[in-house]
Design an enzyme around this catalytic site. Structure first.
Site, mmCIF file in Angstrom:
data_model
loop_
_atom_site.group_PDB
_atom_site.id
_atom_site.type_symbol
_atom_site.label_atom_id
_atom_site.label_comp_id
_atom_site.label_asym_id
_atom_site.label_seq_id
_atom_site.Cartn_x
_atom_site.Cartn_y
_atom_site.Cartn_z
ATOM 1 N N GLY A 177 0.816 -1.217 0.000
ATOM 2 C CA GLY A 177 0.000 0.000 0.000
ATOM 3 C C GLY A 177 0.841 1.256 0.000
ATOM 4 O O GLY A 177 1.829 1.379 -0.729
ATOM 5 N N ALA A 188 3.408 2.997 9.403
ATOM 6 C CA ALA A 188 2.619 1.861 9.884
ATOM 7 C C ALA A 188 1.421 2.328 10.705
ATOM 8 O O ALA A 188 1.554 3.208 11.552
ATOM 9 C CB ALA A 188 3.498 0.937 10.717
ATOM 10 N N ASN A 219 -19.821 1.112 21.522
ATOM 11 C CA ASN A 219 -19.558 -0.334 21.451
ATOM 12 C C ASN A 219 -18.063 -0.660 21.534
ATOM 13 O O ASN A 219 -17.651 -1.770 21.230
ATOM 14 C CB ASN A 219 -20.098 -0.905 20.134
ATOM 15 C CG ASN A 219 -21.556 -0.577 19.930
ATOM 16 O OD1 ASN A 219 -22.324 -0.556 20.896
ATOM 17 N ND2 ASN A 219 -21.943 -0.304 18.694
ATOM 18 N N TYR A 264 -9.052 5.698 16.206
ATOM 19 C CA TYR A 264 -8.151 6.033 15.095
ATOM 20 C C TYR A 264 -7.927 7.544 15.027
ATOM 21 O O TYR A 264 -6.793 8.015 14.876
ATOM 22 C CB TYR A 264 -8.765 5.508 13.795
ATOM 23 C CG TYR A 264 -7.919 5.693 12.562
ATOM 24 C CD1 TYR A 264 -6.799 4.883 12.340
ATOM 25 C CD2 TYR A 264 -8.244 6.649 11.609
ATOM 26 C CE1 TYR A 264 -6.034 5.031 11.189
ATOM 27 C CE2 TYR A 264 -7.485 6.807 10.452
ATOM 28 C CZ TYR A 264 -6.383 5.995 10.249
ATOM 29 O OH TYR A 264 -5.629 6.149 9.110
ATOM 30 N N LYS A 297 -4.460 9.643 15.287
ATOM 31 C CA LYS A 297 -3.974 10.476 14.176
ATOM 32 C C LYS A 297 -3.954 11.959 14.548
ATOM 33 O O LYS A 297 -3.124 12.717 14.037
ATOM 34 C CB LYS A 297 -4.826 10.234 12.930
ATOM 35 C CG LYS A 297 -4.677 8.807 12.361
ATOM 36 C CD LYS A 297 -3.233 8.503 11.977
ATOM 37 C CE LYS A 297 -3.086 7.182 11.225
ATOM 38 N NZ LYS A 297 -1.686 6.925 10.803
#
Lengths: 453, 453
Positions: free
Chosen positions: A224, A295, A305, A359, A363
């Site tokens: 990728g 990575a 949840n 996430y 970030k």
């Protein structure tokens, strides 16, 4: 180095750019994303003359610099002549009233802008000590360029260079940012700004091999975006250490072999990860110059949840590992020669994203880390920056259901997804010698994706 | 003061919130925007107990402050008890690893969040001197709250208070920002942050009439957002001077009469505009405390087709006039008692907008002006801030063609357009005594509109 690959465009973009598909899309008013020009070594910087708009000494200095790069420069629009780029120099802006003249001149030139053309502004970053009218004028450039980027078509982009502090308009750092935006390296960067916070280094780089003999490590390099980064840094002359987890060992070896680099199997969350990279680099090359923290993982779930395993693994891989490895690098004498750190953040870290609190935390964390690490790098003549990719065409995004993917990839000014190479080019730009003085930037590589704060 | 009007919601939102329309929307998976709760004097702050998550002394201090406001406070979730709000106190955050515990606790509580519920974080603003891991953790909160705002439903919002410099977690400025986010005053503010850059004033305000006896001027007050601002400031106790162009004289007089204020017909681009406002205020009230720069125009055109008249008029009205008037105000002894300036910017000034290079220039200019004017206001104990409205339901937006309007008003986390009153409430918040210490903020009132940088 034959690492250059055929750039893929999505099938829709191919369809509406030739023959019957083109005619049909035009008649139906469907989006017609352009096939973007990508950079290859030796290709011309822009396609056509460069019009420099502005009447300051700075505008003259920029025109002189462009001439020294062998460019065809115009100081006034020549009737009916197509141009490859418009450079708008506004370094002496002191009041919003001064915008009218140069902007109307740019507007008039837009009709003659070639496909894949460029509009790049150079102006001063608003600062704490500015008079209100000066700060207003300087910040107005932000609104203008982001609007203009939404108006341009046919693969053309609009971006801006911001001169921080006392950076000269023709400082090496400002010119390297200008060159990046003019070039096809920035194909998928649109409506964005780069800040040149100090003058940078006067060394004239080899623009076709700007990373010659530099030693780079790339994490998550087996596929990728990471593999594209490894290939692009190698193409630009770097010796690349490709890092990935043992489970990706075969792919990793293939990438490393292809680019004549070395492979290092490693769990980046391990305490000794930084030390192992340093050992590898020191043994093979005697040094480490460039670190690319690429990575990353996703473990999406609504916060309602969320479970500890999903939360903790994303934080550990995407931000915890970078923090720990940076500590090791910064403590090492092998990472001392104007080093570079480039982290991969995400538009989700800027705008947030449903199902991605973990996430986005990681970030956004990267962005905080980059800004606060900049002074530590500056001490050794280095820089640290981040790129924030938007929708990029990878094996990962190919798994998104068709309709969702189609919408996601059109929600930007270029109406298409980016290529892994686009992210890699931005990273290579930050890694290069010419970008000394360009630090603590968070550069979106997203085609001016709609999502924001 | 009976200035409170029935809040309009759009027809679609009405349709999907009752009877057959609700069932149908649910079955078809159509957007089901909630009817947002709006503030009225005397109404409870939140609907249900407030859960305070966090284990620092700061969390205790926040809980104590909420109790002093007469709120029902929980320090642990009570099984199956609905809560009106969750306050997440993260003032001691030093590493991203510390996010896991409190965030999973918030996640577990979300199932019991009432309709129109609130999640508000309180954390420290990342600063230049932070260690990388501290800056990473602090900035992670940004990604988390913006993501969470995109996950919440049924009119619930997620916003954050940032403690700048050494601001205490229970400083008056921090608590006033917390109270705004908890209250129905912030109905259309979602995924946003307010920075409390100093402690502010310890005076305990009358929360139902926070602007009592303050003298405010509102430009562009004859209709739309400006009229709503005039009504809201009057409801909060201010004496309002309503300003608009002579051509809008009748409407202006009607608004002024309704709120027992005064009308002043004025072209704000005239050189003497500031002086005339000051004269009017000094003669009637002996002072001027609050300035709301709301007047603005659009003259949309692609930059390629722009003409000097369109460009110049937008710059003159939207930014030039504010700069000149502020100079006059700041030179006056009548504008000296911890004054407030609040400007209306726009999401177009942040994200840019196709066809609006001139408008975005002016609205981005406002942002630059606000930031650089803050030190000048601080000298006299004052503040200056801006609000940036997104899609607001006004006579102006009602003229947008139906399909375009429908898309535009759904492109935010609350899936509806805002009301003029929502912009007015944010302005009233900045204007209040309790918001001392809250300066140089650009607050989006946009329901977390998708568009961004």
């Amino acid at each position: 180095m034959a690492a250059q690959r055929k750039v893929r465009s999505d099938k829709y973009t191919e369809l509406v750019n030739a023959g019957l598909g083109r005619d049909l899309a035009k008649r139906l008013g469907l989006p017609q994303p352009a096939v973007l020009r990508r950079w290859t070594p030796g290709a011309p910087l822009v396609q056509g003359p460069i019009l420099v708009v502005g009447h300051s000494d700075g505008a003259d200095a920029v025109a002189t610099a462009l001439l020294s790069w062998g460019q065809d420069v115009r100081r006034h629009a020549t009737p009916k002549e197509k141009v490859g780029a418009v450079v708008l120099v506004l370094d002496e802006l002191a009041h919003p009233d001064q915008l009218s003249g140069p902007l109307l001149e740019v507007g008039a030139a837009l009709r003659d802008l070639n496909r894949n053309g460029r509009v790049v502004s150079i102006s001063r970053q608003p600062g704490a000590g500015d008079a209100p009218e000066t700060a207003a004028a300087r910040n107005a450039v932000d609104g203008i360029m982001r609007s203009l980027a939404k108006e341009l078509r046919a693969g053309a982009t609009a971006n801006g260079v911001l001169l921080g502090g006392g950076t000269a308009v023709n400082a090496p750092s400002a010119l390297s940012a200008l060159r990046f935006f003019l070039s096809a390296r920035s194909a998928f960067v649109d409506g964005q700004f780069l800040t040149a916070s100090s003058d940078g280094s006067p060394a004239t780089p080899d623009w076709d091999r700007p990373l010659d003999a530099r030693v780079a490590v790339v994490t998550g390099a087996a596929r990728g975006i990471g593999a594209a980064i490894a290939r692009t840094l190698a193409r630009d002359g770097a010796k690349v250490i490709a890092v990935d987890v043992p489970a990706a060992g075969d792919r990793l070896a293939a990438v490393a072999n292809e680019i004549h680099g070395t492979a290092l199997q490693l769990d980046i969350t391990a305490t000794e990860a930084g030390a192992r990279i340093l050992d590898h680099a020191a043994q093979r090359h005697g040094r480490l110059d460039i670190v690319v923290h690429n990575a990353g993982i996703t473990r999406d779930r609504l916060l309602a949840n969320m479970d500890p395993a999903r939360w903790d693994s994303v934080i550990a891989v995407n931000i915890g590992a970078q923090l720990r490895m940076n500590q090791a690098f910064l403590a090492s004498s092998h990472f001392a020669d104007h080093p570079r750190i480039i982290s991969v953040s995400s538009t989700s870290g800027i705008a947030g994203n449903r199902g991605q609190t973990n996430y986005a935390a990681s970030k956004a964390g990267v962005i905080g880390m980059v800004r606060s690490t900049a002074p530590l790098l500056a001490e050794r003549g280095g820089t640290v920056n981040a790129v924030a990719p938007g929708f990029i065409e990878t094996a990962m995004t190919a798994k998104i259901p068709f309709a969702t993917r189609e919408v996601a990839r059109r929600l930007n000014s270029l109406q298409q997804g980016g290529q892994p190479e686009d992210v890699a080019e931005a990273i290579a730009y930050f890694a290069s010698e010419a970008s000394a003085g360009v630090t603590a930037n968070i550069l979106r590589v997203c085609g001016q994706n709609l999502v924001g704060q």
